[in-house]
Scaffold this motif. Structure first.
Motif, PDB file in Angstrom:
ATOM      1  N   GLY A 198      14.897  29.568  -3.835  1.00  0.00           N
ATOM      2  CA  GLY A 198      13.850  30.583  -3.843  1.00  0.00           C
ATOM      3  C   GLY A 198      13.787  31.169  -2.442  1.00  0.00           C
ATOM      4  N   LEU A 199      13.183  32.326  -2.278  1.00  0.00           N
ATOM      5  CA  LEU A 199      13.095  32.906  -0.935  1.00  0.00           C
ATOM      6  C   LEU A 199      12.228  32.063  -0.004  1.00  0.00           C
ATOM      7  N   GLY A 200      11.296  31.320  -0.573  1.00  0.00           N
ATOM      8  CA  GLY A 200      10.336  30.586   0.230  1.00  0.00           C
ATOM      9  C   GLY A 200      10.908  29.670   1.297  1.00  0.00           C
ATOM     10  N   PRO A 201      11.976  28.889   1.026  1.00  0.00           N
ATOM     11  CA  PRO A 201      12.482  27.991   2.059  1.00  0.00           C
ATOM     12  C   PRO A 201      12.855  28.689   3.365  1.00  0.00           C
ATOM     13  N   ALA A 202      13.315  29.939   3.276  1.00  0.00           N
ATOM     14  CA  ALA A 202      13.636  30.675   4.500  1.00  0.00           C
ATOM     15  C   ALA A 202      12.385  31.068   5.268  1.00  0.00           C
ATOM     16  N   THR A 210      11.441  26.715   9.487  1.00  0.00           N
ATOM     17  CA  THR A 210      10.812  26.619  10.803  1.00  0.00           C
ATOM     18  C   THR A 210       9.758  25.526  10.885  1.00  0.00           C
ATOM     19  N   ASP A 211       9.636  24.724   9.848  1.00  0.00           N
ATOM     20  CA  ASP A 211       8.617  23.681   9.800  1.00  0.00           C
ATOM     21  C   ASP A 211       9.105  22.448  10.564  1.00  0.00           C
ATOM     22  N   PRO A 212       8.465  22.073  11.675  1.00  0.00           N
ATOM     23  CA  PRO A 212       8.942  20.923  12.450  1.00  0.00           C
ATOM     24  C   PRO A 212       8.859  19.608  11.675  1.00  0.00           C
ATOM     25  N   VAL A 213       7.883  19.507  10.774  1.00  0.00           N
ATOM     26  CA  VAL A 213       7.777  18.292   9.958  1.00  0.00           C
ATOM     27  C   VAL A 213       8.987  18.182   9.046  1.00  0.00           C
ATOM     28  N   ALA A 252      18.258  26.526   3.667  1.00  0.00           N
ATOM     29  CA  ALA A 252      17.495  27.012   4.817  1.00  0.00           C
ATOM     30  C   ALA A 252      16.603  25.900   5.367  1.00  0.00           C
ATOM     31  N   GLY A 253      16.268  24.949   4.526  1.00  0.00           N
ATOM     32  CA  GLY A 253      15.476  23.809   4.968  1.00  0.00           C
ATOM     33  C   GLY A 253      16.228  22.859   5.872  1.00  0.00           C
ATOM     34  N   LEU A 254      17.530  23.080   6.054  1.00  0.00           N
ATOM     35  CA  LEU A 254      18.357  22.188   6.869  1.00  0.00           C
ATOM     36  C   LEU A 254      18.736  22.787   8.214  1.00  0.00           C
ATOM     37  N   VAL A 255      18.348  24.023   8.482  1.00  0.00           N
ATOM     38  CA  VAL A 255      18.902  24.715   9.658  1.00  0.00           C
ATOM     39  C   VAL A 255      18.390  24.150  10.979  1.00  0.00           C
ATOM     40  N   GLU A 256      17.257  23.446  10.958  1.00  0.00           N
ATOM     41  CA  GLU A 256      16.745  22.842  12.187  1.00  0.00           C
ATOM     42  C   GLU A 256      17.003  21.332  12.243  1.00  0.00           C
ATOM     43  N   ALA A 257      17.656  20.793  11.231  1.00  0.00           N
ATOM     44  CA  ALA A 257      17.939  19.356  11.206  1.00  0.00           C
ATOM     45  C   ALA A 257      19.066  19.021  12.180  1.00  0.00           C
TER      46      ALA A 257
END
Length: 228
Positions: free
Chosen positions: A100-104, A109-112, A135-140
């Motif tokens: 869904g578009l939401g994860p982006a 950008t969610d630090p948690v 997109a939920g993995l881009v900061e991992a």
């Protein structure tokens, strides 16, 4: 039984006020592959009742999608979805990011979320996602602080697909570009919206809504291989 955490976006709208939310077949199709073989919990940044994308509800009326919306156990899981801050990686074998578009909008950008995804990866667990879910993995990051996507084969919604469905203006970045900027090796189906799943060790990703069943099967195969 193995345990799987489905992560949903909590973002109902994009920055342009377009509908966001999670995409129905990208939850329903893998869910019904995995549900007979694993315990599944739901979570999102804000917890209960993550918003579904209504267009996906109207568009996907196949049996598995309709059953997902009407199933009493699924309704209970959605109504009682955990906040990401309440989740312990040690309780699960797989984290799966629904698209869904939401994860982006929020998960990227969610630090948690970044901390949780990193914990899954660094605990040698399976990490998976579909469409915009990765997109939920881009900061991992791994134990050395480097992006977990670096050097990994991975897929997600392609730039061409984003152009076709006219969402380029609605997202803060194009996932295909972001993956490459992090050193990932982006792969896609031969044609837009074709089925594509990429498995690179413990990283299991799928390109688009058509790939929901296939990514569920890939996650299940990975779980079964570790239990043999």
């Amino acid at each position: 039984m193995p345990s799987v955490l489905f992560v949903f976006t909590s973002a109902p709208k994009t920055f342009t006020d377009a509908p966001a939310g999670w995409y129905l077949p990208e939850a329903a199709h893998p869910y019904w592959v995995l549900a007979p073989h694993a315990t599944i919990d739901f979570a999102s940044p804000e917890g209960p009742n993550p918003p579904v994308n209504e267009y996906s509800v109207q568009t996907y009326t196949d049996d598995d999608s309709v059953k997902f919306l009407n199933d009493a156990d699924v309704k209970r899981k959605l109504a009682n979805a955990k906040k990401l801050s309440e989740v312990r990686a040690e309780d699960y074998d797989v984290i799966f990011y629904v698209g869904g578009l939401g994860p982006a909008i929020d998960l990227a950008t969610d630090p948690v979320n970044a901390k949780l995804a990193s914990e899954f990866w660094n605990s040698q667990k399976f990490v998976s996602g579909i469409c915009h879910g990765p997109a939920g993995l881009v900061e991992a990051v791994d134990s050395d602080g480097k992006p977990i996507l670096g050097g990994k084969r991975i897929t997600g919604l392609s730039i061409r697909e984003e152009e076709i469905i006219d969402v380029v203006k609605d997202v803060p970045f194009l996932l295909e570009d972001k993956i490459r900027s992090l050193g990932g090796i982006y792969e896609k189906a031969d044609e837009p919206f074709g089925v594509k799943v990429v498995v690179d060790g413990r990283l299991i990703t799928a390109q688009n809504p058509a790939s929901g069943k296939a990514v569920g099967e890939a996650v299940l195969a990975a779980l079964l291989s570790t239990s043999e």
